[in-house]
Design a protein around this motif. Structure first.
Motif, PDB file in Angstrom:
ATOM      1  N   ILE A 213      10.660  59.203  28.001  1.00  0.00           N
ATOM      2  CA  ILE A 213      10.410  58.697  26.649  1.00  0.00           C
ATOM      3  C   ILE A 213      11.730  58.479  25.913  1.00  0.00           C
ATOM      4  N   TRP A 214      12.644  59.442  25.997  1.00  0.00           N
ATOM      5  CA  TRP A 214      13.941  59.282  25.339  1.00  0.00           C
ATOM      6  C   TRP A 214      14.717  58.095  25.920  1.00  0.00           C
ATOM      7  N   ALA A 816       3.062  51.225  26.389  1.00  0.00           N
ATOM      8  CA  ALA A 816       4.362  50.637  26.674  1.00  0.00           C
ATOM      9  C   ALA A 816       4.390  50.099  28.092  1.00  0.00           C
ATOM     10  N   GLU A 817       5.495  49.482  28.457  1.00  0.00           N
ATOM     11  CA  GLU A 817       5.601  48.883  29.789  1.00  0.00           C
ATOM     12  C   GLU A 817       5.608  49.951  30.871  1.00  0.00           C
ATOM     13  N   ALA A 818       5.199  49.550  32.065  1.00  0.00           N
ATOM     14  CA  ALA A 818       5.174  50.426  33.237  1.00  0.00           C
ATOM     15  C   ALA A 818       4.298  51.656  33.029  1.00  0.00           C
ATOM     16  N   GLY A 819       3.195  51.492  32.275  1.00  0.00           N
ATOM     17  CA  GLY A 819       2.250  52.584  32.120  1.00  0.00           C
ATOM     18  C   GLY A 819       2.643  53.668  31.149  1.00  0.00           C
ATOM     19  N   ALA A 835       8.476  48.319  18.962  1.00  0.00           N
ATOM     20  CA  ALA A 835       8.195  46.977  18.441  1.00  0.00           C
ATOM     21  C   ALA A 835       7.687  46.074  19.552  1.00  0.00           C
ATOM     22  N   ALA A 836       8.298  46.183  20.741  1.00  0.00           N
ATOM     23  CA  ALA A 836       7.830  45.374  21.871  1.00  0.00           C
ATOM     24  C   ALA A 836       6.423  45.782  22.286  1.00  0.00           C
ATOM     25  N   GLU A 839       4.017  44.440  19.656  1.00  0.00           N
ATOM     26  CA  GLU A 839       3.859  42.990  19.796  1.00  0.00           C
ATOM     27  C   GLU A 839       2.930  42.663  20.970  1.00  0.00           C
ATOM     28  N   GLY A 840       3.073  43.398  22.071  1.00  0.00           N
ATOM     29  CA  GLY A 840       2.180  43.178  23.205  1.00  0.00           C
ATOM     30  C   GLY A 840       0.739  43.505  22.862  1.00  0.00           C
ATOM     31  N   ARG A 841       0.520  44.586  22.108  1.00  0.00           N
ATOM     32  CA  ARG A 841      -0.847  44.937  21.716  1.00  0.00           C
ATOM     33  C   ARG A 841      -1.428  43.888  20.779  1.00  0.00           C
ATOM     34  N   ASP A 842      -0.623  43.436  19.810  1.00  0.00           N
ATOM     35  CA  ASP A 842      -1.113  42.430  18.870  1.00  0.00           C
ATOM     36  C   ASP A 842      -1.465  41.135  19.580  1.00  0.00           C
TER      37      ASP A 842
END
Length: 931
Positions: A213-214, A816-819, A835-836, A839-842
């Motif tokens: 996560i970090w 988020a990406e990659a699960g 933010a990315a 944006e993907g969810r929206d």
């Protein structure tokens, strides 16, 4: 002229594996039924076919239609049966064989395997419990039982945090206890429950989730916010700061002097937030200008440099806050998941998600998966999948495992084994249940390569003809999705596409329909509240209320005018009835309930809400009040409500007489004065009897006896409730009693425990809306969500919830990406990674909204009405109404008068009155002399 029906024949070919891309209304279910019948004609064993549907209702409907067809074959004459078989490309088959299929299907041990994937997985786990690592006698948790287990797990998380407040769970729990209110805190755990499997898979796959996560947030190794602030403050040049403050104070601009004064107030040792406030606006963004030209240029340059340095620190602090919150969130999620699993194991139970997960693990990951697949291999020869666009990735993995040996070596078998799937990625609307529409194209290619690689036939088939909707409706649908933004939601996988999903439709019906666009409804402007106005004064009409009344009036008018719709049975026009109308909304909000109220007020029969929240229904409140009184008779407020309810029917005046200026409890007053009024006497006798019953009976028996008790007029308590609350009350009543029975099965035998469990449960009752209920009678208008209407259709569809763009409802936990996962409550506090993810969810939400619109539009057979209420311009763009308006710009439309005043626009034919069944149409007017 109608197009060839060859695609249906190809799709039902029992000698080939087929993946069908089917437009709405193109006959997916009939094609599936036809294929099963042809497989049986070709000699397939009924018990060797597995047909997987998305819902229990779909499985029941498919089985009904299959038995209807086979039953008809069993009693047909030779000539008629020959024609039927020729119609499914089975001409020349032995007629006795076709007639015996009905009996073969009925006599199949265990029946035909037409079931949901969850039902199949449950049977699989019961057959191989040891291999799957589950209890042989496991039970499947229903909604209330699952809620009880979830509540227990949440309580255990709180206890764990309390026991070790300085541990990871304790710190995480304390953090969110401050950051979130009660509702948001519970929604957080609901999000953990919904993503439990995905979170567990992510934590397992990355090993150290915290470090991952970090890294996602730009830190390696992790750095705390305190350390970053200290570093930024340690690089402060306070002499330069004071020089800049003095220079600003000498400036001639008002902003210069205000900024200089603010800087002067900041002393060495100030917090980073106070320093950043000098360089930023109230919203937290960097100020565009620091000092006017009257300030020394070197000072302005130094201020700009400091602003950039602190902005970088601010961005890093934002990213660190996202990382810290995410670590806390996943810490709680893992603790909750472990405790939830432990609570289930203690009961020997699985929930519905476990059925898929355990079956997936059994077939794809366990060491003895090969043994299980070997045992299954001889029992399944043909797999058929309905609604494949809504199949989740793990469900596809299960189906792949089941069919892996179909096309490899000796597994193919001498008779040929097949896979069939039918779906439409344009109708994939269940992403919240894990559906991934892009997966359909991937699986089509994968199965195509697998089948053709084994030398067998694989056919990608497209069903483009619509047998449901009028040509005008289909042309409107094509025009709507000519907009690039709308079209983007329907095309999910363009690379390596095997099956084309064209956004065009071929109509098979003659022109006879129309589409209407009503202008958005505006509400009356709000006025200052008059403190002296009566409490029951009518408030200003809201836009929702105005639209609901217009819809109700329009429905009443079209039925009174006898507007014609096409009868599916006879193929002739008939007058519309109330049951022909289906109103679809995106969510059950204020407009949803206003429409139901307006229909009832207009005298239009309506089924009511398609889903009932049991805890919000009057029946629930009355039954719970009776139970609480039976255990706690001194609760005066509960007793007062109970006396006014259908059990006692004490009027308001006599209740006031009993309660006002009384001595002691209300129950005591009722006992002392019961002889004064007949209502009081009957109520006291009933309540005393109920208390006695509650002492000696279990909850189910108690409520059963209560509902069966007769009053002085010979009416049962059940009848009294239904007289007051209607049909919805009956369904809520049955659901409550069913929960009492289920609680006894779980070992809940005392009333107090049952009442506590029901009070903590937010149970929804799904009301079945029979799409054939309008035949032969007036029926009732149906109001439901578009999701609930999947698979339904109606002659007249009304879409009132169209004027706002879809917004994401997923909460702070972002995929988020990659699960991976990130916790970011507010867009303003996003780091680049969150933010990315947002944006993907929206974008996914907007794409699914387009597919939901496609489903809504294609439910209509004869008439489609699009309307709505005025909304903000920022939310109107790319709304359903916006797409409809753009489509009308491309079509030949004309204005017409709306019911209740105003002007709307119509594409297609004007509705005309139709003769009733058995009547001849009115004679045509005589031809003029010149003809």
């Amino acid at each position: 002229m109608r197009a060839s029906v060859q695609p249906q024949t190809l799709a039902s070919d029992p000698r080939a594996s087929v993946f069908v891309a089917a437009n709405a209304g193109s006959g997916k279910t009939s094609t599936l039924v036809k294929r099963v019948a042809r497989l049986l004609l070709a000699g397939a064993r009924p018990e060797a076919m597995l047909c997987v549907t998305y819902t229990k209702a779909a499985a029941a409907e498919m089985q009904r239609r299959l038995f209807q067809q086979l039953g008809a074959w069993a009693v047909m004459g030779d000539e008629a049966l020959n024609l039927e078989l020729a119609g499914v490309d089975e001409a020349g088959r032995e007629l006795p064989l076709a007639r015996r299929l009905f009996a073969r299907a009925l006599e199949t041990p265990g029946g035909l395997k037409i079931q949901t994937l969850h039902a199949f997985c449950e049977k699989l786990l019961r057959r191989f419990p040891l291999e799957a690592g589950v209890s042989p006698g496991f039970t499947v948790l229903e909604d209330v039982a699952a809620a009880e287990v979830s509540a227990r797990a949440r309580d255990d998380v709180a206890a764990l945090a309390l026991a070790d407040p300085d541990g990871p769970v304790g710190r995480a729990y304390a953090h969110f206890s401050v950051e979130l209110d009660w509702g948001a805190f519970n929604l957080m755990f609901a999000a953990f429950e919904a993503r439990r499997a995905a979170i567990g898979a992510y934590v397992t796959s990355c090993g150290d989730a915290g470090a991952d996560i970090w890294r996602r947030c730009g830190f390696d190794p992790p750095t705390t916010c305190t350390e970053m602030e200290a570093e930024a403050l340690g690089r402060m040049r306070w002499v330069a700061w004071k020089r800049a403050a003095a220079a600003l104070a000498r400036g001639t601009g008002k902003t210069d002097q205000a900024l200089g004064a603010a800087m002067t107030a900041i002393q060495e040792g100030a917090a980073f937030a106070d320093i950043w406030a000098i360089f930023s606006t109230k919203s937290g963004t960097p100020k565009a200008k620091l000092g006017t030209r009257s300030v020394d240029a070197a000072v302005r340059e130094w201020l700009a440099h400091e602003q950039a340095r602190h902005a970088e620190t601010r961005d890093r602090l934002t990213a660190a806050a996202v990382a810290e919150d995410t670590v806390h969130a996943l810490t709680l999620a893992i603790a909750y998941s472990e405790l939830y699993e432990g609570a289930k194991d203690a009961r020997g139970a699985l929930d519905f998600g476990d059925l898929i997960e355990r079956a997936h693990h059994l077939l794809t990951a366990r060491a003895d998966a090969a043994w299980v697949l070997y045992k299954l291999d001889g029992g399944i020869e043909h797999v058929l999948l309905d609604e494949s666009q809504d199949t989740a990735p793990r469900q596809w993995d299960i189906l792949r495992a089941l069919t892996a040996e179909f096309f490899s070596g000796a597994g193919a078998g001498p008779a040929g084994r097949t896979v069939f799937a039918v779906g439409d990625e344009k109708q994939s609307i269940f992403s919240f249940q894990g559906a991934a529409p892009e997966r359909l194209a991937v699986e089509t290619k994968a199965f195509g390569d697998l089948v053709t690689g084994s030398g067998e036939r694989f056919l990608p088939v497209a069903l483009l003809e619509s047998w449901r909707s009028a040509p005008e409706i289909l042309s409107f649908v094509d025009a709507v999705f000519a907009a690039p933004e709308a079209l983007a939601g329907l095309r999910q996988a363009d690379g390596d596409r095997v099956v084309g999903f064209p956004i065009s439709h071929i109509a098979t019906r003659d022109p006879a329909g129309c589409v209407e666009l009503w202008p958005p409804e505006a509400g009356e402007p709000a006025e200052d509240v008059d403190p002296w106005a009566p409490v029951n004064a009518e408030p200003p009409k809201s836009a929702n209320k105005s639209l609901a009344r217009r819809i109700a009036g329009a429905i009443a008018d079209m039925v009174a005018r006898r507007d014609g719709v096409l009868d599916r049975e006879t193929g002739r026009m008939r007058p519309c009835v109330f049951g022909d109308v289906l109103i679809l909304v995106r969510r059950r909000g204020g407009l949803f309930h206003e429409i139901i109220r307006a229909l009832k007020r207009e005298g239009v029969p309506v089924t009511g809400a398609d889903r009932l929240k049991l805890s919000e229904h009057g029946v629930f409140e009355d039954l719970m009040a009776l139970g609480r009184f039976a255990r706690f008779p001194a609760d005066d407020l509960t007793l007062a409500g109970l006396l006014r309810g259908p059990f006692c029917e004490v009027d308001e005046e006599s209740l006031f007489e009993l309660a006002y200026n009384r001595e002691g409890s209300l129950w005591g007053a009722l006992g002392r004065r019961s002889g004064e009024w007949p209502q009081w006497r009957a109520a006291a006798a009933f309540l005393a009897w109920a208390r006695e019953e509650a002492e000696r009976t279990a909850p189910f028996d108690f409520f059963g006896r209560v509902l069966g008790r007769l009053d002085a007029e010979g009416r049962s308590m059940r009848q009294r409730i239904l007289t007051r609350l209607g049909a919805e009350g009956e369904e809520a009543l049955d659901a409550f009693v069913a929960q009492a029975l289920a609680a006894e099965a779980r070992g809940v035998r005392d009333l107090e425990t049952f009442l506590a469990a029901m009070a903590a449960t937010d149970l929804e009752v799904k009301r079945e809306q029979d799409q054939g209920h309008a035949r032969g009678g007036g029926g009732e208008v149906r109001v439901m969500t578009v999701h609930g209407a999947k698979g339904l259709e109606a002659p007249i569809i009304i879409l009132p919830d169209t004027t706002t763009r879809a917004t994401s409802q997923g909460g702070p936990l972002l995929d988020a990406e990659a699960g991976g996962f990130l916790w970011a409550p507010r867009k303003a506090d996003d780091c680049p990674a969150s933010a990315a993810a947002r944006e993907g969810r929206d974008k996914g939400t907007e794409h699914e909204s387009a597919r939901l619109l496609y489903v809504a539009l294609t439910r209509a057979r004869d008439r489609l009405i699009v309307c709505g209420v005025e909304s903000q311009a920022s939310r109107f763009e790319r709304s359903w109404y916006d797409y409809a308006r753009r489509a009308f710009d491309q079509l030949p439309i004309r204005a017409f008068d709306l019911p209740g005043g105003g002007e709307g626009w119509r594409y297609g034919l004007d509705p005309k009155p139709a003769p009733a069944a058995g009547q001849s149409p009115p004679p045509a007017p005589p031809l003029p002399a010149w003809a």
